[in-house]
Design a protein around this motif. Sequence first.
Motif, PDB file in Angstrom:
ATOM      1  N   ALA A  59      91.264  96.635 115.510  1.00  0.00           N
ATOM      2  CA  ALA A  59      92.251  96.616 116.590  1.00  0.00           C
ATOM      3  C   ALA A  59      93.554  97.271 116.139  1.00  0.00           C
ATOM      4  O   ALA A  59      94.175  98.027 116.899  1.00  0.00           O
ATOM      5  CB  ALA A  59      92.506  95.182 117.052  1.00  0.00           C
ATOM      6  N   LYS A  60      93.944  97.019 114.900  1.00  0.00           N
ATOM      7  CA  LYS A  60      95.171  97.636 114.383  1.00  0.00           C
ATOM      8  C   LYS A  60      95.044  99.162 114.404  1.00  0.00           C
ATOM      9  O   LYS A  60      95.989  99.873 114.763  1.00  0.00           O
ATOM     10  CB  LYS A  60      95.447  97.153 112.957  1.00  0.00           C
ATOM     11  N   VAL A  61      93.885  99.677 114.041  1.00  0.00           N
ATOM     12  CA  VAL A  61      93.663 101.119 113.969  1.00  0.00           C
ATOM     13  C   VAL A  61      93.437 101.721 115.358  1.00  0.00           C
ATOM     14  O   VAL A  61      93.973 102.782 115.677  1.00  0.00           O
ATOM     15  CB  VAL A  61      92.459 101.434 113.046  1.00  0.00           C
ATOM     16  N   GLU A  62      92.642 101.046 116.181  1.00  0.00           N
ATOM     17  CA  GLU A  62      92.175 101.627 117.442  1.00  0.00           C
ATOM     18  C   GLU A  62      93.021 101.307 118.660  1.00  0.00           C
ATOM     19  O   GLU A  62      92.955 102.027 119.657  1.00  0.00           O
ATOM     20  CB  GLU A  62      90.732 101.172 117.720  1.00  0.00           C
ATOM     21  N   CYS A  63      93.800 100.238 118.625  1.00  0.00           N
ATOM     22  CA  CYS A  63      94.523  99.783 119.809  1.00  0.00           C
ATOM     23  C   CYS A  63      96.024 100.020 119.632  1.00  0.00           C
ATOM     24  O   CYS A  63      96.643  99.394 118.764  1.00  0.00           O
ATOM     25  CB  CYS A  63      94.249  98.300 120.051  1.00  0.00           C
ATOM     26  N   PRO A  64      96.591 100.910 120.421  1.00  0.00           N
ATOM     27  CA  PRO A  64      98.017 101.226 120.282  1.00  0.00           C
ATOM     28  C   PRO A  64      98.891  99.970 120.372  1.00  0.00           C
ATOM     29  O   PRO A  64      98.640  99.077 121.182  1.00  0.00           O
ATOM     30  CB  PRO A  64      98.302 102.161 121.464  1.00  0.00           C
ATOM     31  N   GLY A  65      99.889  99.902 119.508  1.00  0.00           N
ATOM     32  CA  GLY A  65     100.850  98.807 119.537  1.00  0.00           C
ATOM     33  C   GLY A  65     100.356  97.501 118.955  1.00  0.00           C
ATOM     34  O   GLY A  65     100.980  96.466 119.144  1.00  0.00           O
ATOM     35  N   THR A  66      99.248  97.538 118.221  1.00  0.00           N
ATOM     36  CA  THR A  66      98.660  96.315 117.660  1.00  0.00           C
ATOM     37  C   THR A  66      98.856  96.284 116.157  1.00  0.00           C
ATOM     38  O   THR A  66      98.733  97.296 115.489  1.00  0.00           O
ATOM     39  CB  THR A  66      97.151  96.248 117.987  1.00  0.00           C
ATOM     40  N   ASP A  67      99.150  95.110 115.635  1.00  0.00           N
ATOM     41  CA  ASP A  67      99.333  94.946 114.199  1.00  0.00           C
ATOM     42  C   ASP A  67      98.628  93.673 113.747  1.00  0.00           C
ATOM     43  O   ASP A  67      98.334  92.790 114.540  1.00  0.00           O
ATOM     44  CB  ASP A  67     100.820  94.873 113.860  1.00  0.00           C
ATOM     45  N   VAL A  68      98.373  93.604 112.457  1.00  0.00           N
ATOM     46  CA  VAL A  68      97.747  92.446 111.820  1.00  0.00           C
ATOM     47  C   VAL A  68      98.749  91.894 110.816  1.00  0.00           C
ATOM     48  O   VAL A  68      99.384  92.653 110.080  1.00  0.00           O
ATOM     49  CB  VAL A  68      96.460  92.867 111.065  1.00  0.00           C
ATOM     50  N   VAL A  69      98.884  90.584 110.784  1.00  0.00           N
ATOM     51  CA  VAL A  69      99.721  89.946 109.774  1.00  0.00           C
ATOM     52  C   VAL A  69      98.780  89.293 108.769  1.00  0.00           C
ATOM     53  O   VAL A  69      98.022  88.380 109.113  1.00  0.00           O
ATOM     54  CB  VAL A  69     100.684  88.921 110.394  1.00  0.00           C
ATOM     55  N   TYR A  70      98.811  89.805 107.549  1.00  0.00           N
ATOM     56  CA  TYR A  70      97.885  89.358 106.506  1.00  0.00           C
ATOM     57  C   TYR A  70      97.916  87.841 106.347  1.00  0.00           C
ATOM     58  O   TYR A  70      96.871  87.207 106.212  1.00  0.00           O
ATOM     59  CB  TYR A  70      98.247  90.064 105.197  1.00  0.00           C
ATOM     60  N   GLN A  71      99.091  87.253 106.383  1.00  0.00           N
ATOM     61  CA  GLN A  71      99.209  85.803 106.188  1.00  0.00           C
ATOM     62  C   GLN A  71      98.462  85.028 107.276  1.00  0.00           C
ATOM     63  O   GLN A  71      97.929  83.957 107.020  1.00  0.00           O
ATOM     64  CB  GLN A  71     100.675  85.378 106.129  1.00  0.00           C
ATOM     65  N   ASP A  72      98.398  85.591 108.488  1.00  0.00           N
ATOM     66  CA  ASP A  72      97.640  84.940 109.554  1.00  0.00           C
ATOM     67  C   ASP A  72      96.151  84.901 109.212  1.00  0.00           C
ATOM     68  O   ASP A  72      95.459  83.925 109.516  1.00  0.00           O
ATOM     69  CB  ASP A  72      97.835  85.677 110.887  1.00  0.00           C
ATOM     70  N   LEU A  73      95.656  85.980 108.584  1.00  0.00           N
ATOM     71  CA  LEU A  73      94.253  86.019 108.161  1.00  0.00           C
ATOM     72  C   LEU A  73      93.991  84.984 107.068  1.00  0.00           C
ATOM     73  O   LEU A  73      92.963  84.304 107.079  1.00  0.00           O
ATOM     74  CB  LEU A  73      93.880  87.412 107.670  1.00  0.00           C
ATOM     75  N   VAL A  74      94.919  84.867 106.136  1.00  0.00           N
ATOM     76  CA  VAL A  74      94.791  83.878 105.057  1.00  0.00           C
ATOM     77  C   VAL A  74      94.763  82.468 105.645  1.00  0.00           C
ATOM     78  O   VAL A  74      93.929  81.642 105.261  1.00  0.00           O
ATOM     79  CB  VAL A  74      95.942  84.028 104.033  1.00  0.00           C
ATOM     80  N   GLN A  75      95.656  82.215 106.591  1.00  0.00           N
ATOM     81  CA  GLN A  75      95.710  80.895 107.223  1.00  0.00           C
ATOM     82  C   GLN A  75      94.404  80.590 107.963  1.00  0.00           C
ATOM     83  O   GLN A  75      93.894  79.474 107.898  1.00  0.00           O
ATOM     84  CB  GLN A  75      96.894  80.830 108.184  1.00  0.00           C
ATOM     85  N   LYS A  76      93.835  81.582 108.638  1.00  0.00           N
ATOM     86  CA  LYS A  76      92.562  81.391 109.344  1.00  0.00           C
ATOM     87  C   LYS A  76      91.456  81.038 108.348  1.00  0.00           C
ATOM     88  O   LYS A  76      90.634  80.152 108.601  1.00  0.00           O
ATOM     89  CB  LYS A  76      92.198  82.640 110.143  1.00  0.00           C
ATOM     90  N   ALA A  77      91.425  81.708 107.202  1.00  0.00           N
ATOM     91  CA  ALA A  77      90.428  81.409 106.172  1.00  0.00           C
ATOM     92  C   ALA A  77      90.576  79.966 105.687  1.00  0.00           C
ATOM     93  O   ALA A  77      89.575  79.265 105.494  1.00  0.00           O
ATOM     94  CB  ALA A  77      90.557  82.386 105.006  1.00  0.00           C
TER      95      ALA A  77
END
Length: 129
Positions: A37-55
């Motif tokens: 989504a970060k690569v393909e969807c304009p205006g979208t970003d990923v916050v690494y810490q959110d991924l860590v929290q999900k894990a």
Amino acid sequence: MRYGFLMAGLLLIAVPAKAEDHPRSTYVTLVLQAFAAKVECPGTDVVYQDLVQKAEQMHLPEGTTEKVRKAIAWMHTGGKMGEKQDDDLMAEVAVATQATDLNQRRLGMPTWCETQKTNLAGLIRAKGG
């Protein structure tokens, strides 16, 4: 088209456990889709810490996010970035890649991007947000 389904079937065989029995597979798909989504969807970003929290919420071992990130980077850059991980994780990334690609083609990229805003709420954000 048949080749894609054959590959997906073979990759599914390579993953030893069902997704519900193996939360890492589910997590790998979430991370892969977030980065897609970060690569393909304009205006979208990923916050690494959110991924860590999900894990952590999924009770995955510490360091899982980084291993998954490295595996995805390695696979999607032909080994130029990231690091190859254990065979099970690489198979999970391959299956997640195949499933994501099929969904993107089936839905079309604009619809896929809109769908991800809901599916990945809390893992992806609007840039600058």
